[in-house]
Design a protein around this motif. Sequence first.
Motif, PDB file in Angstrom:
ATOM      1  N   ARG A  32       0.832  -1.199   0.000  1.00  0.00           N
ATOM      2  CA  ARG A  32       0.000   0.000   0.000  1.00  0.00           C
ATOM      3  C   ARG A  32       0.869   1.253   0.000  1.00  0.00           C
ATOM      4  NH1 ARG A  32      -2.081   3.882   3.270  1.00  0.00           N
ATOM      5  NH2 ARG A  32      -0.885   3.144   5.067  1.00  0.00           N
ATOM      6  N   LEU A  33       1.909   1.250   0.833  1.00  0.00           N
ATOM      7  CA  LEU A  33       2.789   2.413   0.907  1.00  0.00           C
ATOM      8  C   LEU A  33       3.571   2.605  -0.388  1.00  0.00           C
ATOM      9  CD1 LEU A  33       4.080   2.075   4.570  1.00  0.00           C
ATOM     10  CD2 LEU A  33       2.446   3.738   3.675  1.00  0.00           C
ATOM     11  N   ARG A  34       4.028   1.494  -0.974  1.00  0.00           N
ATOM     12  CA  ARG A  34       4.774   1.594  -2.228  1.00  0.00           C
ATOM     13  C   ARG A  34       3.868   2.119  -3.338  1.00  0.00           C
ATOM     14  NH1 ARG A  34       7.102  -3.254  -2.561  1.00  0.00           N
ATOM     15  NH2 ARG A  34       5.300  -4.172  -3.585  1.00  0.00           N
ATOM     16  N   ASN A  35       2.631   1.600  -3.430  1.00  0.00           N
ATOM     17  CA  ASN A  35       1.684   2.065  -4.448  1.00  0.00           C
ATOM     18  C   ASN A  35       1.366   3.546  -4.264  1.00  0.00           C
ATOM     19  OD1 ASN A  35       1.559  -0.493  -5.530  1.00  0.00           O
ATOM     20  ND2 ASN A  35      -0.360  -1.018  -4.512  1.00  0.00           N
ATOM     21  N   LYS A  36       1.182   3.948  -3.021  1.00  0.00           N
ATOM     22  CA  LYS A  36       0.875   5.349  -2.715  1.00  0.00           C
ATOM     23  C   LYS A  36       2.021   6.255  -3.152  1.00  0.00           C
ATOM     24  CE  LYS A  36       0.026   8.161   1.399  1.00  0.00           C
ATOM     25  NZ  LYS A  36      -0.059   8.106   2.857  1.00  0.00           N
ATOM     26  N   TYR A  37       3.258   5.827  -2.873  1.00  0.00           N
ATOM     27  CA  TYR A  37       4.437   6.615  -3.251  1.00  0.00           C
ATOM     28  C   TYR A  37       4.532   6.729  -4.771  1.00  0.00           C
ATOM     29  CZ  TYR A  37       9.285   7.790  -4.173  1.00  0.00           C
ATOM     30  OH  TYR A  37      10.423   8.376  -4.652  1.00  0.00           O
ATOM     31  N   GLN A  38       4.384   5.609  -5.486  1.00  0.00           N
ATOM     32  CA  GLN A  38       4.490   5.631  -6.936  1.00  0.00           C
ATOM     33  C   GLN A  38       3.388   6.473  -7.568  1.00  0.00           C
ATOM     34  OE1 GLN A  38       4.395   1.466  -7.851  1.00  0.00           O
ATOM     35  NE2 GLN A  38       6.609   1.236  -7.642  1.00  0.00           N
TER      36      GLN A  38
END
Length: 83
Positions: A18-24
């Motif tokens: 979730r955090l990686r998707n949010k960052y990207q």
Amino acid sequence: MANHKSALKRIRSNETKRLRNKYQHKTTRNAVRDLRATEDKKEAESNLGKVISMLDKLAKNNIIHQNKAANLKSKLTKHVAAL
């Protein structure tokens, strides 16, 4: 709360993803915003490929819908061509 080891691991991995998707997603939105604000045609043309690549990656990983990516790419390409 989860009762199994696998469920606990799934919770941890979901949060990481979730955090990686949010960052990207946020990074791509900022790149699109910056490209729209660009007035220099050469700079815009050089950044267009990078932004399109970012949008394609988001669509491939189902972070955004494929049609949304296609619409954004189309609008950005028209914008750069009109400069």
